[in-house]
Design a protein around this motif. Structure first.
Motif, short mmCIF file in Angstrom:
data_model
loop_
_atom_site.label_atom_id
_atom_site.label_comp_id
_atom_site.label_asym_id
_atom_site.label_seq_id
_atom_site.Cartn_x
_atom_site.Cartn_y
_atom_site.Cartn_z
N THR A 134 0.80 -1.22 0.00
CA THR A 134 0.00 0.00 0.00
C THR A 134 0.84 1.27 0.00
N SER A 135 2.14 1.14 0.17
CA SER A 135 2.99 2.32 0.31
C SER A 135 3.44 2.86 -1.04
N THR A 136 4.01 4.05 -1.01
CA THR A 136 4.52 4.67 -2.24
C THR A 136 5.60 3.81 -2.88
N ASP A 137 6.48 3.23 -2.06
CA ASP A 137 7.55 2.42 -2.63
C ASP A 137 7.00 1.19 -3.35
N SER A 138 5.88 0.64 -2.86
CA SER A 138 5.27 -0.50 -3.54
C SER A 138 4.75 -0.09 -4.92
N ARG A 139 4.23 1.12 -5.01
CA ARG A 139 3.75 1.61 -6.30
C ARG A 139 4.92 1.82 -7.27
N ILE A 140 6.07 2.21 -6.73
CA ILE A 140 7.26 2.36 -7.57
C ILE A 140 7.69 1.00 -8.11
N VAL A 141 7.69 -0.02 -7.25
CA VAL A 141 8.03 -1.37 -7.70
C VAL A 141 7.09 -1.80 -8.82
N GLU A 142 5.81 -1.54 -8.62
CA GLU A 142 4.80 -1.91 -9.61
C GLU A 142 5.11 -1.29 -10.97
N GLN A 143 5.51 -0.02 -10.98
CA GLN A 143 5.78 0.67 -12.23
C GLN A 143 7.11 0.25 -12.85
N VAL A 144 8.15 0.16 -12.02
CA VAL A 144 9.48 -0.15 -12.54
C VAL A 144 9.56 -1.58 -13.07
N SER A 145 8.92 -2.52 -12.38
CA SER A 145 9.04 -3.92 -12.75
C SER A 145 7.93 -4.39 -13.68
N PRO A 158 19.41 -26.61 -7.85
CA PRO A 158 20.46 -25.69 -8.30
C PRO A 158 20.18 -25.03 -9.65
N SER A 159 19.32 -25.64 -10.46
CA SER A 159 19.02 -25.07 -11.78
C SER A 159 17.99 -23.95 -11.72
N PHE A 160 17.44 -23.67 -10.54
CA PHE A 160 16.44 -22.60 -10.42
C PHE A 160 17.07 -21.28 -10.83
N ALA A 161 16.45 -20.61 -11.81
CA ALA A 161 17.08 -19.41 -12.38
C ALA A 161 16.03 -18.37 -12.76
N PRO A 162 15.46 -17.65 -11.79
CA PRO A 162 14.54 -16.56 -12.13
C PRO A 162 15.26 -15.43 -12.85
N ARG A 163 14.50 -14.66 -13.61
CA ARG A 163 15.07 -13.60 -14.44
C ARG A 163 15.38 -12.35 -13.61
N TRP A 164 16.61 -11.87 -13.73
CA TRP A 164 17.03 -10.64 -13.06
C TRP A 164 16.76 -9.45 -13.97
N THR A 165 16.59 -8.27 -13.37
CA THR A 165 16.34 -7.04 -14.12
C THR A 165 17.53 -6.10 -13.96
N SER A 166 18.00 -5.57 -15.07
CA SER A 166 19.14 -4.65 -15.05
C SER A 166 18.65 -3.23 -14.80
N LEU A 167 19.25 -2.57 -13.80
CA LEU A 167 18.95 -1.17 -13.49
C LEU A 167 20.14 -0.31 -13.84
N ASP A 168 19.87 0.88 -14.37
CA ASP A 168 20.92 1.83 -14.69
C ASP A 168 20.44 3.21 -14.28
N GLY A 199 23.19 -2.20 -11.94
CA GLY A 199 23.43 -3.63 -11.86
C GLY A 199 22.15 -4.41 -11.97
N ASP A 200 22.22 -5.70 -11.72
CA ASP A 200 21.08 -6.60 -11.85
C ASP A 200 20.43 -6.83 -10.49
#
Length: 205
Positions: free
Chosen positions: A54-65, A169-179, A185-186
């Protein structure tokens, strides 16, 4: 490093760990939308709990990701009450930035979650899920570390990925690159888990 930037990215990535314990609590009805209901008895150890905060930071995550979720944790117990291990900055203001063990009704209470969903990873068997749950419970109290993939790190998604990798060990979720200034970084967002192949959606608002 500017502390405001660090706080902002911490919020962006739903990072942090907090420790607390709850025993002897009885399950409570979950918050639902009209016409919808989720019974705690339908959940199992190993299920992933997603929420959009419900916070502002959660809304930022929603938009960025591009995600409907800003946070993720895992069910580690179902009796006598459903408990979630997750990493968060401020679910428990008395214990910020550590690993939390949280009852389901508190994880999903309306002032913490605009909506939520439950997914079951079918690529893990019950024995693997139980061992992952034990691993997660052993992390309670570990120090939060906010860093990109190529440095030591520990936040909500990387905690879960680390635990799963102990059994798969093969579990490999996708990382997001930030700049962006200060942070490059990822990083790993909850959407990477929501998009992972082999999920059975138990509940989704």
């Amino acid at each position: 490093m500017n502390s405001l930037y660090r706080w902002a990215l911490t919020a962006l990535l739903c990072m942090g760990l907090a420790i607390t314990s709850y025993e002897g609590r009885q399950p409570q009805a979950l918050p639902t939308l009209p016409g919808q209901r989720l019974s705690p008895s339908s959940l199992a150890v190993g299920d992933w709990l997603f929420r959009l905060g419900t916070s502002t930071d959660s809304r930022i995550v929603e938009q960025v990701s591009g995600s409907r979720f800003s946070h993720v944790g895992m069910v580690v117990a179902t009796t006598p009450t459903v408990l979630i291990v997750h990493a968060t900055t401020d679910d428990d203001p008395a214990h910020p930035n550590q690993v939390l063990l949280t009852p389901l009704d508190e994880f999903l209470k309306p002032d913490m979650a605009r909506h939520f969903a439950v997914a079951r990873p079918t690529f893990l068997n019950p024995e693997q899920k139980e061992r992952i749950a034990q691993y997660l419970k052993s992390t309670l109290g570990r120090t939060f570390v906010l860093e990109p993939r190529d440095k030591p790190h520990l936040y909500c998604t990387t905690l879960l990925a680390e635990a799963i990798a102990t059994q798969l060990p093969s579990f490999a979720p996708r990382w997001t690159s930030l700049d962006v200034p200060v942070f490059r970084g990822d990083y790993l967002f909850p959407q990477a888990f929501a998009d992972y192949p082999g999920l059975e959606w138990i509940y989704r608002q």
